[in-house]
Design a protein around this motif. Structure first.
Motif, short mmCIF file in Angstrom:
data_model
loop_
_atom_site.label_atom_id
_atom_site.label_comp_id
_atom_site.label_asym_id
_atom_site.label_seq_id
_atom_site.Cartn_x
_atom_site.Cartn_y
_atom_site.Cartn_z
N ARG A 354 0.84 -1.19 0.00
CA ARG A 354 0.00 0.00 0.00
C ARG A 354 0.89 1.25 0.00
NH1 ARG A 354 -3.62 -2.87 -1.12
NH2 ARG A 354 -5.61 -3.24 -0.07
N SER A 355 0.49 2.27 -0.73
CA SER A 355 1.22 3.54 -0.70
C SER A 355 1.16 4.15 0.70
CB SER A 355 0.60 4.53 -1.69
OG SER A 355 0.89 4.16 -3.02
N LEU A 356 2.16 4.95 1.03
CA LEU A 356 2.12 5.68 2.30
C LEU A 356 0.91 6.60 2.35
CD1 LEU A 356 5.71 6.85 3.35
CD2 LEU A 356 4.24 5.19 4.48
N ALA A 357 0.63 7.26 1.22
CA ALA A 357 -0.52 8.17 1.13
C ALA A 357 -0.52 9.17 2.29
CB ALA A 357 -1.84 7.39 1.09
N SER A 358 0.65 9.74 2.56
CA SER A 358 0.81 10.71 3.64
C SER A 358 0.83 12.12 3.05
CB SER A 358 2.10 10.45 4.40
OG SER A 358 3.23 10.65 3.55
N ALA A 359 0.87 13.12 3.92
CA ALA A 359 0.93 14.50 3.44
C ALA A 359 2.21 14.73 2.65
CB ALA A 359 0.84 15.46 4.62
N GLN A 360 3.33 14.14 3.14
CA GLN A 360 4.61 14.32 2.46
C GLN A 360 4.73 13.46 1.21
OE1 GLN A 360 8.00 13.49 4.94
NE2 GLN A 360 9.47 14.30 3.46
N PHE A 361 4.13 12.27 1.26
CA PHE A 361 4.20 11.34 0.11
C PHE A 361 2.78 10.91 -0.27
CE2 PHE A 361 8.12 10.79 2.61
CZ PHE A 361 9.04 11.18 1.66
N PRO A 362 2.04 11.81 -0.93
CA PRO A 362 0.63 11.51 -1.25
C PRO A 362 0.50 10.49 -2.37
CG PRO A 362 1.29 13.61 -2.21
CD PRO A 362 2.45 13.15 -1.37
N ALA A 363 -0.65 9.84 -2.41
CA ALA A 363 -0.98 8.93 -3.50
C ALA A 363 -1.96 9.66 -4.41
CB ALA A 363 -1.59 7.64 -2.96
N ASN A 364 -1.43 10.27 -5.47
CA ASN A 364 -2.26 11.09 -6.37
C ASN A 364 -2.91 10.21 -7.44
OD1 ASN A 364 -1.63 13.58 -5.08
ND2 ASN A 364 0.38 13.54 -6.07
N VAL A 365 -3.85 9.39 -7.00
CA VAL A 365 -4.53 8.45 -7.89
C VAL A 365 -5.50 9.22 -8.78
CG1 VAL A 365 -5.86 6.31 -8.00
CG2 VAL A 365 -4.44 6.79 -5.99
N PRO A 366 -5.43 9.07 -10.10
CA PRO A 366 -6.43 9.72 -10.95
C PRO A 366 -7.84 9.25 -10.57
CG PRO A 366 -4.60 8.89 -12.27
CD PRO A 366 -4.41 8.35 -10.89
N GLN A 367 -8.70 10.18 -10.27
CA GLN A 367 -10.07 9.84 -9.84
C GLN A 367 -11.05 9.88 -11.02
OE1 GLN A 367 -10.77 8.96 -6.53
NE2 GLN A 367 -8.56 9.09 -6.19
N LYS A 368 -10.82 10.80 -11.93
CA LYS A 368 -11.68 10.90 -13.13
C LYS A 368 -10.88 10.37 -14.31
CE LYS A 368 -14.01 14.33 -16.05
NZ LYS A 368 -13.18 14.06 -17.24
N ILE A 369 -11.43 9.42 -15.02
CA ILE A 369 -10.70 8.73 -16.09
C ILE A 369 -11.19 9.22 -17.46
CG2 ILE A 369 -10.23 6.50 -17.15
CD1 ILE A 369 -8.81 7.01 -14.47
N ASP A 370 -10.21 9.59 -18.31
CA ASP A 370 -10.53 10.03 -19.67
C ASP A 370 -10.61 8.86 -20.66
OD1 ASP A 370 -10.42 12.77 -18.91
OD2 ASP A 370 -8.24 12.72 -19.04
N ARG A 371 -9.70 7.90 -20.50
CA ARG A 371 -9.64 6.78 -21.46
C ARG A 371 -9.54 5.46 -20.71
NH1 ARG A 371 -7.52 7.81 -26.55
NH2 ARG A 371 -8.19 5.67 -26.96
N HIS A 372 -10.40 4.51 -21.08
CA HIS A 372 -10.38 3.16 -20.52
C HIS A 372 -9.82 2.20 -21.57
CE1 HIS A 372 -12.92 3.89 -16.87
NE2 HIS A 372 -13.34 4.91 -17.61
N PHE A 373 -8.93 1.31 -21.14
CA PHE A 373 -8.36 0.30 -22.03
C PHE A 373 -8.47 -1.08 -21.37
CE2 PHE A 373 -6.25 4.26 -23.03
CZ PHE A 373 -6.19 4.27 -24.42
#
Length: 580
Positions: A354-373
C-alpha cells in the motif's frame, strides 16, 4: 570502474545571459554526476565454466550508480563489442527526456560498434532503489547494475535511519551465450534453454556445483538495522527470497515508499525492486544463516528450478574465542521458501503493498478517467515458415501478444519518427483499445491460437488520465506476466482471478492508497487494473519483463503528445543520438 565525479556548476556572470534560464535553473537543482560505461568483453567464470561475455567496465554485475533526487546524470556509453547496445534506466521517469530512456528502436537506435552516446537526464521527484540494464535482445543477462537515488540532502527516510545500506541484485547465469540461446529459440519457434543458475550480486553460492567460493556474504553486527535494496534483474523468473530465522520489513517498492509490513518472504518479479529493513538479533547468535531465492513459476514451460544462496554472517564479538576456522562448525540455518507455484502466497504478499498516502508522500490516484483500455496478455502462435520444422505447439512457432497484436520491432526508432512527423511506414496509430474478438479469457481456450503481427501504438493527448485493465489468457496455459511501463509510475487499483467483470470489479478498486509501481505482475489466470496520468510527452514502451515473452512480441508502445505549455513539450534530440 564506474567512478562518479561530483562537480559544482561554476558559470561566469557574463555567460548567464547566453544560457536559457530554464536549463540553468535545472542545473542548479542538484549536482551533475558523470559516469563512463565501457561496453566490452570480459572473461568471467561461474560454475567452473569460463566464458567471454558483454560487460560494463569489465564488471559483472556492472558498476553501481549513486545519485540524489534532483541530480543530473551524464553517462557516456562507449560500445567496444560486436553487438549493438542500448541502456535503459529502469524506473526513471525521464520527464521530457525520452531520448535517454534506452529501449532499442523505441526511443533510440542502438549504439553501434565503435560508437558512443551520452545519456543525459535529471532525476525529478524520485528517490529509492532502481536499476539499469541493456535493452536490446538478451544482453541484459550480463549488462545490469544498481541505480540508487538518495533523498535530497537533509531529507530523512520515513523510517529510522539504517546502520548500513546493501544492494542485493538477483540475476541469472547461463553457461551458454544468451544471444545464441534466444537466436536458436526464435529460429526453431520453441522455448529457449533455461539458465544454469541464479546469482546474488553475480555469485551463485554454495548450493551449486563448484561455487562455494563464489558466495555472497552479508556480514552484520548484532542489534543493528540494515536496509537491503533488493533488485530482480533475472531474465525470465519471478523469485521468492527469504533469510533463515529473520524477518524483513518492507518499506519501499519500485522506488516508492510503502506502508511498512513484516514478512518472512519477499516475492519480486523481474524489473521490480523492493527495499526491506533487516533487524539483526540483539546478541551474537552462534550460528550462520542462509538467504535463498528460487522461482515462483506459473507457466507450463520449463524453467530453472534451482536455488541461489548467500550467507548472513554475524561478526565475531571481540570477547569471544571463536576463530575463522570455528565459523565453519557453526550451525547453518536454511529458510523455508513457498512452493514453486504458490499463487496464494503471491496474492497475499502483493495485497499487502500500500502507498504511504501521507501528506509528504501523497498517492495522487487519478479519480476521473478520460480513457479506458482493456488489454489481454498471453501466449499464442505464429505459423511455421515453409520448408521448416518448428518446435512450438503442434508444429507452430511460439508467439506472445497484447490484444492479439504481437509487436513487430521497427527498424527506425518510434520516438524519432514521431518527433519528426515521419511515422508513415514505421508504426500505425491505432492499437486496439480492447480485444477485437472477445472470448472466455481464462476458460477453455479457443481453437485458433494464431496472433496478428504489427507495429501499432496508442496515441494519447497530453495529461490524459488512463485506466488500463490487463487480463491474462489461458490460450496456451495461464501464466503470470510482470508488465513494465516506461516513462510513468502507475497505481495498482485492483486485481483478481478469472475474467475481469467491468460491472462488479471496479466497485472494489482501491482509490485511496493503492501501491504505486513501474512493474506489476498480471496474476496467473487473472487480471490487474492500473491508473496513470499521461503527463510525460514522448514514446513509451510497455512490455513483459520476462525476456522470452518480450522476444516473442508481448510488447507495445504509447505515444503521448506534447502539451501546450513549453514545460509540457518533449525536448529536441541530442546531437549524438545514435543513427539506425
Amino acid at each position: 570502474m564506474g567512478v562518479s565525479i561530483f562537480s559544482s556548476l561554476k558559470i561566469p556572470m557574463f555567460l548567464l545571459s547566453l544560457i536559457n534560464f530554464g536549463i540553468f535553473e535545472l542545473a542548479l537543482a542538484g549536482t551533475t554526476k558523470h559516469y563512463h560505461f565501457d561496453i566490452r568483453y570480459q572473461n568471467v567464470t561461474r560454475l567452473c565454466h569460463t566464458k567471454s561475455m558483454v560487460t560494463v567496465n569489465g564488471q559483472f554485475p556492472g558498476p553501481r550508480i549513486v545519485a540524489r533526487e534532483g541530480d543530473r546524470l551524464l553517462i557516456k556509453v562507449v560500445n567496444n563489442v560486436q553487438n549493438n547496445i542500448s541502456i535503459h534506466w529502469h524506473g526513471i521517469r525521464q520527464l521530457r527526456s525520452g531520448w535517454a530512456d534506452g529501449p532499442a528502436y523505441v526511443t533510440q537506435c542502438p549504439i553501434q560498434t565503435g560508437q558512443s552516446y551520452v545519456y543525459n537526464y535529471t532525476i525529478k521527484g524520485q528517490r529509492g532503489t532502481l536499476f539499469w540494464h541493456a535493452h536490446i535482445s538478451w544482453l541484459r543477462s550480463t549488462v545490469y547494475g544498481p541505480l540508487i537515488i538518495l533523498p535530497k540532502k537533509n531529507v530523512q527516510y520515513p523510517f529510522a535511519k539504517p546502520h548500513k545500506e546493501v544492494p542485493i541484485i538477483f540475476g541469472e547465469w547461463f553457461n551458454a551465450d544468451t544471444e545464441a540461446v534466444i537466436a536458436q529459440a526464435l529460429q526453431t519457434g520453441g522455448g529457449p534453454n533455461v539458465s544454469d543458475a541464479y546469482t546474488i550480486n553475480g555469485l551463485p553460492g554454495p548450493l551449486y556445483n563448484c561455487s562455494k567460493k563464489d558466495t555472497f556474504k552479508l556480514k552484520v553486527k548484532p542489534g543493528k538495522t540494515y536496509l537491503l535494496r533488493l533488485i530482480n534483474a533475472a531474465l525470465n523468473d519471478e523469485l521468492f527470497f527469504s533469510i533463515a530465522n529473520h524477518t524483513l520489513t518492507v518499506v519501499e517498492a519500485d522506488a516508492i515508499y510503502v506502508k511498512p509490513f513484516v514478512t518472512n518472504t519477499i516475492l519480486i518479479a523481474p524489473g521490480q525492486t523492493t527495499n526491506v529493513l533487516l533487524k539483526t538479533k540483539p546478541h551474537y547468535p552462534n550460528a550462520t544463516f542462509l538467504m535463498t531465492a528460487r522461482p515462483y513459476a506459473t507457466g507450463l514451460g520449463t524453467f530453472d528450478n534451482t536455488t541461489v544462496a548467500g550467507i548472513l554472517e554475524y561478526e565475531i564479538p571481540s570477547n569471544t574465542h571463536h576463530s575463522a576456522a570455528s565459523l565453519e562448525t557453526l550451525p547453518l540455518f536454511k529458510p523455508v521458501l513457498p512452493a514453486l507455484n504458490d499463487t496464494s502466497f503471491a496474492t497475499k504478499f502483493t495485497n499487502k503493498l500500500r502507498s504511504l498516502a501521507s501528506a509528504q508522500f501523497p498517492a495522487n490516484v487519478p479519480q476521473k478517467i478520460d480513457r479506458h483500455f482493456f488489454f489481454t496478455v498471453g501466449l499464442g502462435t505464429n505459423p511455421c515458415k515453409s520448408n521448416q520444422t518448428c518446435q512450438g505447439p503442434n508444429g507452430t512457432m511460439f508467439a506472445a501478444s497484447i490484444n492479439n497484436v504481437s509487436f513487430t520491432t521497427p527498424t527506425t526508432a518510434l520516438l524519432q519518427s514521431h518527433f519528426f512527423g515521419q511515422s508513415n511506414g514505421v508504426y500505425a496509430p491505432y492499437f486496439p483499445t480492447s480485444p477485437l474478438h472477445p472470448f472466455n479469457y481464462t476458460g477453455t481456450p479457443p481453437n485458433n491460437t494464431m496472433v496478428s503481427n504489427g507495429t501499432k501504438v496508442v496515441v494519447l493527448p497530453f495529461n490524459t488520465s488512463v485506466e488500463l485493465v490487463m487480463q491474462d489468457t489461458s490460450i496456451l496455459g495461464a501464466e503470470s506476466h510482470p508488465l513494465h511501463l516506461h516513462g510513468f509510475n502507475f497505481f495498482v487499483v485492483g486485481q483478481g482471478f478469472g475474467n475481469f467483470d467491468k460491472n462488479k470489479d471496479p466497485k472494489k478498486f482501491n482509490l485511496v492508497d493503492p501501491v504505486e509501481r513501474n512493474t506489476v505482475g498480471v496474476p496467473s489466470g487473472g487480471w490487474v487494473a492500473i491508473r496513470f496520468q499521461a503527463d510525460n510527452p514522448g514514446a513509451w514502451f510497455m512490455h513483459c519483463h520476462l525476456e522470452v515473452h518480450t522476444s516473442w512480441g508481448l510488447k507495445m508502445a504509447w505515444i503521448v503528445l506534447d502539451g501546450k505549455l513549453p514545460n509540457q513539450k518533449l525536448l529536441p534530440p541530442p546531437a549524438d543520438l545514435p543513427k539506425c
